[in-house]
Design an enzyme around this catalytic site. Structure first.
Site, PDB file in Angstrom:
ATOM      1  N   SER A  51      31.083  42.062  50.824  1.00  0.00           N
ATOM      2  CA  SER A  51      31.781  42.611  49.663  1.00  0.00           C
ATOM      3  C   SER A  51      33.231  42.832  50.062  1.00  0.00           C
ATOM      4  O   SER A  51      33.532  43.010  51.254  1.00  0.00           O
ATOM      5  CB  SER A  51      31.155  43.949  49.261  1.00  0.00           C
ATOM      6  OG  SER A  51      32.037  44.663  48.405  1.00  0.00           O
ATOM      7  N   TYR A  53      27.586  52.088  51.468  1.00  0.00           N
ATOM      8  CA  TYR A  53      27.660  50.685  51.020  1.00  0.00           C
ATOM      9  C   TYR A  53      28.843  49.982  51.681  1.00  0.00           C
ATOM     10  O   TYR A  53      28.721  48.829  52.118  1.00  0.00           O
ATOM     11  CB  TYR A  53      27.779  50.662  49.489  1.00  0.00           C
ATOM     12  CG  TYR A  53      27.720  49.283  48.875  1.00  0.00           C
ATOM     13  CD1 TYR A  53      26.614  48.452  49.046  1.00  0.00           C
ATOM     14  CD2 TYR A  53      28.773  48.810  48.098  1.00  0.00           C
ATOM     15  CE1 TYR A  53      26.576  47.191  48.464  1.00  0.00           C
ATOM     16  CE2 TYR A  53      28.739  47.554  47.506  1.00  0.00           C
ATOM     17  CZ  TYR A  53      27.635  46.746  47.699  1.00  0.00           C
ATOM     18  OH  TYR A  53      27.599  45.490  47.123  1.00  0.00           O
TER      19      TYR A  53
HETATM   20  P1  NAD Z   1      21.312  42.726  41.454  1.00  0.00           P
HETATM   21  O1  NAD Z   1      20.835  44.149  41.527  1.00  0.00           O
HETATM   22  O2  NAD Z   1      21.464  42.078  40.123  1.00  0.00           O
HETATM   23  O3  NAD Z   1      20.361  41.819  42.360  1.00  0.00           O
HETATM   24  C1  NAD Z   1      19.804  42.250  43.551  1.00  0.00           C
HETATM   25  C2  NAD Z   1      18.407  41.664  43.630  1.00  0.00           C
HETATM   26  O4  NAD Z   1      17.867  42.004  44.914  1.00  0.00           O
HETATM   27  C3  NAD Z   1      17.441  42.222  42.579  1.00  0.00           C
HETATM   28  O5  NAD Z   1      16.802  41.148  41.894  1.00  0.00           O
HETATM   29  C4  NAD Z   1      16.433  43.043  43.390  1.00  0.00           C
HETATM   30  O6  NAD Z   1      15.112  43.014  42.862  1.00  0.00           O
HETATM   31  C5  NAD Z   1      16.497  42.354  44.740  1.00  0.00           C
HETATM   32  N1  NAD Z   1      16.072  43.234  45.838  1.00  0.00           N
HETATM   33  C6  NAD Z   1      16.348  44.554  45.996  1.00  0.00           C
HETATM   34  N2  NAD Z   1      15.739  45.028  47.106  1.00  0.00           N
HETATM   35  C7  NAD Z   1      15.076  43.986  47.657  1.00  0.00           C
HETATM   36  C8  NAD Z   1      14.243  43.842  48.792  1.00  0.00           C
HETATM   37  N3  NAD Z   1      13.979  44.869  49.608  1.00  0.00           N
HETATM   38  N4  NAD Z   1      13.716  42.622  49.063  1.00  0.00           N
HETATM   39  C9  NAD Z   1      13.957  41.560  48.245  1.00  0.00           C
HETATM   40  N5  NAD Z   1      14.724  41.637  47.144  1.00  0.00           N
HETATM   41  C10 NAD Z   1      15.283  42.832  46.840  1.00  0.00           C
HETATM   42  O7  NAD Z   1      22.685  42.703  42.287  1.00  0.00           O
HETATM   43  P2  NAD Z   1      23.914  41.720  42.246  1.00  0.00           P
HETATM   44  O8  NAD Z   1      25.052  42.463  41.643  1.00  0.00           O
HETATM   45  O9  NAD Z   1      23.550  40.388  41.732  1.00  0.00           O
HETATM   46  O10 NAD Z   1      24.212  41.631  43.825  1.00  0.00           O
HETATM   47  C11 NAD Z   1      23.825  40.557  44.662  1.00  0.00           C
HETATM   48  C12 NAD Z   1      24.531  40.742  45.997  1.00  0.00           C
HETATM   49  O11 NAD Z   1      25.945  40.773  45.794  1.00  0.00           O
HETATM   50  C13 NAD Z   1      24.181  42.063  46.697  1.00  0.00           C
HETATM   51  O12 NAD Z   1      24.137  41.849  48.095  1.00  0.00           O
HETATM   52  C14 NAD Z   1      25.367  42.952  46.346  1.00  0.00           C
HETATM   53  O13 NAD Z   1      25.519  43.981  47.287  1.00  0.00           O
HETATM   54  C15 NAD Z   1      26.493  41.935  46.392  1.00  0.00           C
HETATM   55  N6  NAD Z   1      27.715  42.297  45.688  1.00  0.00           N
HETATM   56  C16 NAD Z   1      27.719  42.575  44.352  1.00  0.00           C
HETATM   57  C17 NAD Z   1      28.917  42.892  43.715  1.00  0.00           C
HETATM   58  C18 NAD Z   1      28.977  43.193  42.253  1.00  0.00           C
HETATM   59  O14 NAD Z   1      30.067  43.514  41.754  1.00  0.00           O
HETATM   60  N7  NAD Z   1      27.881  43.088  41.518  1.00  0.00           N
HETATM   61  C19 NAD Z   1      30.095  42.940  44.449  1.00  0.00           C
HETATM   62  C20 NAD Z   1      30.060  42.662  45.819  1.00  0.00           C
HETATM   63  C21 NAD Z   1      28.871  42.323  46.408  1.00  0.00           C
END
Ligand code: NAD
Length: 275
Positions: free
Chosen positions: A159, A172
């Site tokens: 991130s 985080y």
């Molecule tokens: P999201 O919550 O939509 O998706 C995360 C998925 O991970 C979910 O489907 C959830 O069921 C699954 N998950 C959670 N715990 C788990 C486990 N123990 N085992 C297997 N699966 C599991 O999140 P997102 O926004 O699509 O984020 C995806 C990635 O991007 C993450 O690593 C997040 O930290 C990172 N990220 C997101 C943003 C943002 O702005 N949304 C920014 C920077 C980084």
């Protein structure tokens, strides 16, 4: 590209988009998620549009669950060529109520108000485990298929808060800094066996995890949402599709000599000092 690609957290907003884009390039996609039905729903969509995907239940924090998932993937598609470690996220227990500590905060007895001193180690542990251990364990399980093969790589999801921490979310920010650091470590460690390791560092994308922090019920921006847009030179949140080009590049032959990089995809957020 015609590879077997394993994506964790593939039922989620960002990784389902990446999985669909990779499927369109002719790859076989194994969608792993704790939530099996969301992984299967994405797989169905991919298959209906002519792709080749399976949804597999897996917990990135349990090695046995990942080993069982690997068996399913290997039976359906053969060895894993590319792993995208997408599962991750934050937790309210690792989050302070305010960006700055003020002396009077120590007297605030409001229900749910949390200073740094109130942070629950369990919340911190949850966030570190999900993001860091949740990247390490799938790598231990799936990268075994890649050793000595060609065209293999791992893409972690860090991130932009790994470069400079965001206020309120020490767990985080620290956990994603660990993911970036691990990306470099692993790139060096795997450099002799043909596995490249890189990471995406997404900026702000509106998803279910952060929607209520960044927007009000009428769709207008919260104070934090406004602050983010002001701090983003391109003046907007990212769309999941904005991650696709970098993902295809880092997973493909075009990046054959690229390993150990963490690419910000943040509209300039991490480049801007605010002045
Ligand atoms: P999201 O919550 O939509 O998706 C995360 C998925 O991970 C979910 O489907 C959830 O069921 C699954 N998950 C959670 N715990 C788990 C486990 N123990 N085992 C297997 N699966 C599991 O999140 P997102 O926004 O699509 O984020 C995806 C990635 O991007 C993450 O690593 C997040 O930290 C990172 N990220 C997101 C943003 C943002 O702005 N949304 C920014 C920077 C980084």
């Amino acid at each position: 590209m015609s590879k077997t690609i394993v994506v964790t957290g593939a039922g989620g907003v960002l990784c389902s988009t990446l999985a669909s884009a990779l499927a369109k390039q002719g790859n076989k996609i194994a969608l792993l998620d704790l939530n099996k039905s969301s992984a299967e729903a994405v797989a169905d969509k991919i298959n209906k549009s002519g792709g080749d995907a399976i949804g597999v239940e897996a917990n990135v924090l349990e090695k046995e669950s990942l080993i069982a998932a690997k068996k399913e993937v290997n039976e359906a598609f053969g060895g894993c060529d590319i792993l995208i470690n997408g599962a991750g996220g934050n937790h309210p227990l690792g989050t302070t109520s305010n960006p700055f500590l003020l002396a009077e905060d120590l007297l605030n007895k409001e229900d749910g108000f949390k200073t740094f001193f109130d942070l629950d180690p369990k919340g911190i542990e949850f966030v570190f485990n999900l993001n860091f251990i949740g990247t390490l364990l799938p790598t231990q399980v799936f990268a075994q298929d890649m050793v000595g093969q060609t065209g293999c790589s791992i893409l972690n999801v860090s991130s932009m808060n790994a470069f400079t921490p965001l206020t309120k979310i020490p767990a985080y920010s620290g956990a994603k800094a660990a993911v970036s650091n691990f990306t470099q470590w692993l790139a060096v460690h795997f450099s002799k066996v043909g596995i490249r390791v890189n990471a995406l560092a997404p900026g702000f994308f509106l998803t279910d995890q952060n929607r209520s922090l960044l927007t009000n019920s009428d769709g207008s921006l919260t104070q934090r949402g406004n602050q983010i847009i002001e701090q983003t030179p391109m003046g907007k949140f990212g769309e999941p599709e904005d991650l696709v080009g970098t993902t295809l590049w880092l997973c493909g032959e075009g990046a054959s000599f690229v390993t150990g990089v963490v690419v910000p995809i943040d509209g300039g957020f991490s480049a801007y000092s605010g002045v």
